[in-house]
Design an enzyme around this catalytic site. Structure first.
Site, mmCIF file in Angstrom:
data_model
loop_
_atom_site.group_PDB
_atom_site.id
_atom_site.type_symbol
_atom_site.label_atom_id
_atom_site.label_comp_id
_atom_site.label_asym_id
_atom_site.label_seq_id
_atom_site.Cartn_x
_atom_site.Cartn_y
_atom_site.Cartn_z
ATOM 1 N N GLY A 232 0.830 -1.205 0.000
ATOM 2 C CA GLY A 232 0.000 0.000 0.000
ATOM 3 C C GLY A 232 0.860 1.248 0.000
ATOM 4 C CB SER A 233 0.053 4.704 0.959
ATOM 5 O OG SER A 233 -0.267 4.560 2.330
ATOM 6 N N GLY A 237 2.796 2.054 5.255
ATOM 7 C CA GLY A 237 3.949 1.198 5.536
ATOM 8 C C GLY A 237 4.798 1.733 6.677
ATOM 9 C CD GLU A 254 4.561 -3.712 -3.799
ATOM 10 O OE1 GLU A 254 4.777 -2.543 -4.182
ATOM 11 O OE2 GLU A 254 3.540 -4.327 -4.063
HETATM 12 C C1 UN1 Z 1 0.652 -3.326 -7.396
HETATM 13 O O1 UN1 Z 1 0.312 -2.376 -8.098
HETATM 14 O O2 UN1 Z 1 0.566 -3.256 -6.134
HETATM 15 O O3 UN1 Z 1 3.857 -5.501 -11.919
HETATM 16 C C2 UN1 Z 1 1.103 -4.628 -7.933
HETATM 17 C C3 UN1 Z 1 2.662 -5.211 -11.945
HETATM 18 C C4 UN1 Z 1 1.694 -6.214 -11.369
HETATM 19 C C5 UN1 Z 1 1.566 -6.039 -9.893
HETATM 20 C C6 UN1 Z 1 1.319 -4.653 -9.418
HETATM 21 N N1 UN1 Z 1 2.188 -7.533 -11.653
HETATM 22 O O4 UN1 Z 1 2.237 -4.185 -12.418
#
Ligand code: UN1
Length: 499
Positions: A232-233, A237, A254
């Site tokens: 998320g943002s 995080g 992430e």
């Molecule tokens: C996301 O936007 O959190 O690489 C994931 C990509 C995708 C996943 C994005 N496979 O754009």
């Protein structure tokens, strides 16, 4: 198909969709499609206890057998691909093709995890002592909390869950409060896989937690949640990371991206245009991997930028369920206001705007917006900031080193790419002095990563890795074992300690 048909096809009954405190709106027209019950703090604590009980059993099930459950999940997802893809479109507004792509990503990670369930390999290590063996083994960790965002409401769950399960960990999932229906649908699909699996799957291997930030806080603060994987943002995080660090838990973060493409003088411009448009306006610019910054060599700037403006002016924007539409709505009015405010700031920082603007004719309660290109005189404050909307900032460069410098001079470090036909430029971009991101591509846009690679990035992106490669190690506990099979007790480092 009506919205109701889509919900019914996903197995929802009317009573499941009514009477709760959490209103769910579809971004397609802004209407309310459900009011769901939310969980209380004490229910979350109870879920954590039940997850712990599931762990006691699941960790004893051999990993290849755990993989069998994930194989069945993959089969169930194949059968549900269209229904779930459409539900994703209904709930988060991405076009149906991308909804299908998201479900395919789930199927792919299940296949990957099934193979992985027979490959949770450790090392053998040379011991310095005679008659001693050293090795490294990997063990289940415990309950894994998964926090996911609205923009990939189901795929991010599946990367984490498929891997966590084969690694021996039960999952408690807190989806975004904007997209709980897709999560509940995944739970139904998962339960079907469990029913086919047999008795050795404990109850509560997957629990879905519906609610806002408070219940999420309860989840991440519990010392009985061994791993927290949060997508998320950066703001989210930062809060989650601190809470988990305080109790020395394991965190996989992430977070935001501010992804760039460098287009060099030797680039194949037709390929570059297709990659730019897909990665900048796909998912209405609401991927963490969306292209946000375009760094263009001065020799091709006046060819590339007009070509892009031309494509942007003809983009089909509208109902994401309709075939041929390429740009759906933003998630809500707040997202559109953030886009407008970023465009205003960009102009006040010297930018020249092309496109942008809100479209309110057909669906006044939804948040459709035209994608925007902003030519910037340099990398000003707003360009360094991730705005979750289809805004593409364009800048000019003359030397590759300068372009790489611009690419790296932002707080985020998720994805990046270069378009070039010159092997020297490509290799420099991928070298130690090149891109500082977790993902760096050549002649491919920054979005749409395959599940086989580790996914994540550096700096404010949080440093975590999910999905493929050896990201599974983040979901297991590493143990170093030294076994003495001799009749002596030599000490390491040659220490003498006679008693
Ligand atoms: C996301 O936007 O959190 O690489 C994931 C990509 C995708 C996943 C994005 N496979 O754009």
């Amino acid at each position: 198909m009506t919205f109701q048909d889509i919900l019914t096809a996903s197995g929802f009954t009317q009573s499941e969709l009514e009477g709760g405190a959490l209103d769910v709106h579809t971004p397609i027209d802004g209407s309310r499609i459900a009011s769901l019950q939310t969980h209380s703090d004490s229910q979350v604590l109870d879920m954590i206890v039940r997850g712990g009980t599931a762990f006691e059993t699941w960790r004893k099930v051999p990993a290849p057998r755990r993989g069998e459950l994930v194989r069945l999940l993959g089969e169930e997802l194949r059968a549900e691909k269209e229904n779930l893809g459409r539900l994703v479109t209904l709930e988060c507004g991405k076009i149906y093709q991308e909804g299908l792509g998201e479900v395919q990503e789930m199927i792919d990670i299940c296949d990957f995890a099934v193979g992985l369930s027979r490959q949770l390999y450790g090392l053998t290590i040379a011991s310095e002592r005679p008659g001693h063996a050293m090795r490294e083994t990997w063990h289940p960790m415990g309950v894994c909390g998964v926090i996911s965002a609205f923009n990939f409401p189901v795929a991010v769950w599946s990367w984490n869950t498929a891997i966590a399960l084969v690694c021996g960990n039960p999952v408690i999932w807190k989806p975004s409060e904007k997209t709980p229906l897709t999560a509940l649908s995944c739970k139904k699909i998962f339960d079907r896989a469990v029913a086919r699996f047999g008795d050795d799957a404990p109850d509560d291997l997957l629990q879905v937690l519906v609610g806002g930030r408070e219940v999420g806080d309860t989840l991440v603060s519990s010392p009985d949640v061994a791993i927290v994987s949060a997508t998320g943002s950066t703001r989210m995080g930062r809060a989650v990371g601190a809470k988990v660090a305080e109790r020395f838990g394991r965190c996989i973060l992430e977070l935001g991206g501010n992804n760039a493409m460098i287009v060099t003088g030797s680039a194949d411009l037709e390929m570059a245009v297709r990659a730019i448009v897909f990665s900048a306006v796909g998912t209405a610019g609401q991927r963490c991997t969306s292209l946000r910054r375009l760094i263009v060599h001065e020799s091709i700037y006046d060819t590339l930028v007009p070509r892009l403006k031309d494509v942007y002016s003809g983009l089909p924007i509208g109902n994401p369920l309709e075939e041929g539409v390429l740009v759906g709505p933003l998630i809500d009015a707040g997202a559109r206001a953030a886009m407008q405010s970023a465009l205003d700031q960009a102009q006040s920082e010297g930018g020249t705007l092309h496109g942008g603007g809100t479209l309110a004719d057909t669906y006044p309660d939804a948040a459709y917006a035209a994608p925007a290109i902003v030519e910037m005189p340099g990398q000003s404050d707003i360009v360094k900031h991730e705005t979750f909307a289809p805004i593409l900032y364009v800048m000019k460069y003359s030397e590759l080193e300068e372009a790489i410098g611009i690419q790296n001079a932002v707080p985020q470090g998720l994805s990046s790419c270069i378009f070039t036909t010159d092997v020297r430029e490509a290799e420099e971009f991928l070298s130690d002095v090149g891109s500082d991101c977790g993902i760096a591509n050549v002649n491919i846009g920054p979005s749409g990563a395959e599940i086989g690679g580790a996914f994540g990035g550096e700096k404010e992106t949080g440093g975590g890795r999910e999905s493929g490669s050896d990201a599974w190690k983040g979901y297991m506990r590493r143990q170093t074992n030294t076994v003495n099979y001799s009749r002596e007790l030599p000490l390491a480092q040659g220490i003498k300690f006679d008693i």
